[in-house]
Scaffold this active site. Structure first.
Site, PDB file in Angstrom:
ATOM      1  N   ARG A   1       0.803  -1.219   0.000  1.00  0.00           N
ATOM      2  CA  ARG A   1       0.000   0.000   0.000  1.00  0.00           C
ATOM      3  C   ARG A   1       0.840   1.276   0.000  1.00  0.00           C
ATOM      4  NH1 ARG A   1      -3.495  -2.250   4.932  1.00  0.00           N
ATOM      5  NH2 ARG A   1      -1.664  -3.605   5.026  1.00  0.00           N
TER       6      ARG A   1
ATOM      7  N   GLN B   1      13.107 -14.042   6.229  1.00  0.00           N
ATOM      8  CA  GLN B   1      11.900 -14.824   5.938  1.00  0.00           C
ATOM      9  C   GLN B   1      11.768 -14.792   4.406  1.00  0.00           C
ATOM     10  OE1 GLN B   1       8.223 -12.856   6.851  1.00  0.00           O
ATOM     11  NE2 GLN B   1       7.034 -14.743   6.969  1.00  0.00           N
TER      12      GLN B   1
ATOM     13  N   ASP C   1       6.077  -1.768  11.441  1.00  0.00           N
ATOM     14  CA  ASP C   1       5.428  -0.536  10.964  1.00  0.00           C
ATOM     15  C   ASP C   1       4.681   0.165  12.095  1.00  0.00           C
ATOM     16  OD1 ASP C   1       3.289  -2.238  11.313  1.00  0.00           O
ATOM     17  OD2 ASP C   1       2.568  -2.135   9.242  1.00  0.00           O
TER      18      ASP C   1
ATOM     19  N   ARG D   1      29.557  22.138   5.753  1.00  0.00           N
ATOM     20  CA  ARG D   1      29.639  20.731   5.338  1.00  0.00           C
ATOM     21  C   ARG D   1      30.472  19.913   6.320  1.00  0.00           C
ATOM     22  NH1 ARG D   1      31.875  21.458  -0.380  1.00  0.00           N
ATOM     23  NH2 ARG D   1      32.042  19.194  -0.183  1.00  0.00           N
TER      24      ARG D   1
ATOM     25  N   LYS E   1      33.881  23.701   4.419  1.00  0.00           N
ATOM     26  CA  LYS E   1      34.002  22.240   4.435  1.00  0.00           C
ATOM     27  C   LYS E   1      35.282  21.841   5.148  1.00  0.00           C
ATOM     28  CE  LYS E   1      36.330  19.685   2.075  1.00  0.00           C
ATOM     29  NZ  LYS E   1      37.176  19.000   1.080  1.00  0.00           N
TER      30      LYS E   1
ATOM     31  N   ALA F   1      43.518  43.119  -1.391  1.00  0.00           N
ATOM     32  CA  ALA F   1      42.288  42.705  -2.067  1.00  0.00           C
ATOM     33  C   ALA F   1      42.584  42.240  -3.489  1.00  0.00           C
ATOM     34  CB  ALA F   1      41.295  43.857  -2.091  1.00  0.00           C
TER      35      ALA F   1
END
Ligand code: UD1
Ligand code: CA
Length: 463
Positions: free
Chosen positions: A15, A79, A109, A339, A357, A429
């Site tokens: 379902r 199973q 569930d 990250r 990161k 800069a």
């Protein structure tokens, strides 16, 4: 409680209309099967056996990834043929040799089952009062649940699946939650007696209650105080419904512990997150996995943190963070992307449109605007000018950058790694820094500016 848990997770989950195992679907970032395993462990079950079948590798992968390093004994049993819930239990008993002690059986569930609920009703078996207890509940929508049929004296007679119900039985409002406790010896002795002469031609585990009663054993049902504990997930709409229930429960608990929510319906905090008191959660905040948030913080709006530790007095606005540590007194965002491997030390500031990161941002350092910082170790008191970037990747390998204490990186500096910039240094800069910069030095890399007088006027005259 010295019990074993068997969790049934082999079914097709038709379902759900999914290409994945039903129990792999997440609620608040955590796969359904892990909610159930954790509830069993939380109730004190010492061994957990998960029956896998449909999408077995996927479920096994989740179990291995989640519990491999943990203390808990969580194993999978396959199973191969899905012949029903009683068949699944029989396979588990045969594969593990469980034949004594209390056995708790949980449908995979059943994500909202709480450890206390399992403990409460399983104790009746552990104490030797009954051979089996089934958890019952009274859902608002009875659809699909087995009905609890009581004898005239109020004792449990049997459980009838909806598809096998007479109209009178279908009207019974007490249902089987799919959560049972059995005396292991009785379970093993009688599981073979379950037949499949029913509407679905399946071996139904709920039939065990009637069978044990017929055999002269005492069986009982234990009705949930909170019916939501018993809700099962068979469809996407139930998945969404249970996600909302889980969210409300978690946010209620956090509010009781002193956390402010601007709107508790719009914050999605996973079950394994902790949040300190006086922290304010703004709408659209998601805390996934093992997040630990300190006191007096402000999180969100629009923030998604996965496995992030946040200290005290931090403000994290419109930020995505994954596997990150933010120490105390940090301001971050809006629109930062942190990250894995990012470690931000006390008092640092990460500003807007900044990606970091695998880097350490030193105490009180600032990366305020439009930067990428990767594979970098940065000292304290550093200021990174707007638009500056560590060029850590040469197309093949990643290289490190180091920046010493109190260094000032001018706007739009490209730091071509590997490169070491000393402490108290300055870069002009727009420089592309390819050579190490000594302590206290200024590095300027820039062609000299030319002035061409009267240019615009001449251009206009040409037109
Ligand atoms: C089951 C119960 C029902 C109860 C309901 C509660 C049976 C026959 N019925 O119905 O009385 O009210 O749960 O939610 O048990 N599974 C296996 N192997 C199988 C079949 C199922 O492992 O061969 C697993 C499924 O993956 C699932 C659980 O058992 O996690 C329950 O199966 P499901 O098909 O969802 O049963 P329901 O129809 O919901
Ligand atoms: Ca079900």
């Amino acid at each position: 409680m010295n019990a074993t848990a068997i969790i049934l997770a082999a079914g097709e989950g038709t379902r759900m209309k999914s290409n994945h195992a039903k129990v792999s679907h997440a609620i608040l970032g955590k796969p359904m099967i892990c909610w159930v395993v954790d509830a069993a462990l939380g109730a004190g079950c010492e061994r957990v056996v998960v029956v896998v079948g449909s999408h077995a590798d996927e479920v096994r992968g989740i179990i291995d990834a989640t519990y491999a390093g943990s203390q808990a004994v969580v194993e999978c049993v396959e199973q191969a043929e899905r012949l029903g819930t009683a068949h699944a239990v029989r396979i588990a008993l045969e594969a593990t040799g469980i034949d004594a002690g209390p056995v708790v059986v949980l449908n995979g569930d059943l994500p909202l089952i709480q450890p206390e609920t399992i403990g409460n009703f399983a104790n009746t078996v552990a104490a030797g009062d009954v051979a089996a207890t089934v958890l019952s509940f009274k859902p608002q929508d009875l659809q699909g649940y087995g009905r609890i049929v009581l004898d005239t004296d109020g004792s449990l007679l049997r459980i009838v699946e909806q598809k096998d119900c007479t109209p009178e039985e279908a009207a019974i409002d007490e249902c089987n939650a799919g959560c049972y406790a059995f005396d292991g010896a009785q379970l093993k002795a009688h599981i073979g007696e379950v037949g499949c002469d029913n509407a679905q031609h399946e071996y139904y585990l709920p039939d065990m209650l009637g069978i044990l009663r017929e055999a002269g054993e005492r069986v009982a049902s234990y009705c949930c105080e909170d019916y939501r504990d018993g809700l099962g997930v068979n469809s996407r709409s139930q998945l969404a419904e249970l996600t909302a229930v889980a969210r409300d429960r978690i946010n209620e608990r956090l509010m009781a512990e002193g956390v402010t929510f601007i709107d508790p319906a719009q914050a999605w905090i996973g079950p394994d997150a902790t949040v300190g008191r006086d922290t304010v959660i703004w709408p659209q905040t998601h805390l996934i996995g093992t997040c630990v948030v300190g006191e007096d913080c402000a999180l969100g709006p629009n923030t998604r943190l996965t496995n992030v530790r946040v200290g005290d007095r931090c403000s994290v606005d419109e930020t995505v963070g994954i596997d990150v540590v933010l120490e105390n007194d940090i301001t971050c965002g809006p629109r930062a992307y942190l990250r894995p491997g990012t470690h931000v030390l006390d008092g640092a500031h990460i500003g807007t449109h900044v990606e970091i990161k695998k880097s350490t941002i030193g105490k009180g350092s600032k990366v305020p605007h439009l930067s990428y910082i990767g594979d970098t170790t940065m000292g304290a008191g550093v200021n990174i000018g707007a638009g500056s970037i560590t060029c850590n990747y040469d197309g093949v390998n990643k290289h490190p950058t180091t920046i010493g204490d109190d260094t000032f990186i001018g706007s739009d500096t490209m730091m071509v790694a590997p490169v070491n910039i000393g402490s108290h240094a300055v870069t002009g800069a727009g420089g592309t820094i390819t050579q190490d910069v000594p302590d206290g030095a200024l590095a300027v890399e820039r062609t000299e500016q030319r002035i061409i007088e009267g240019y615009s006027e001449r251009k206009r005259a040409r037109k």
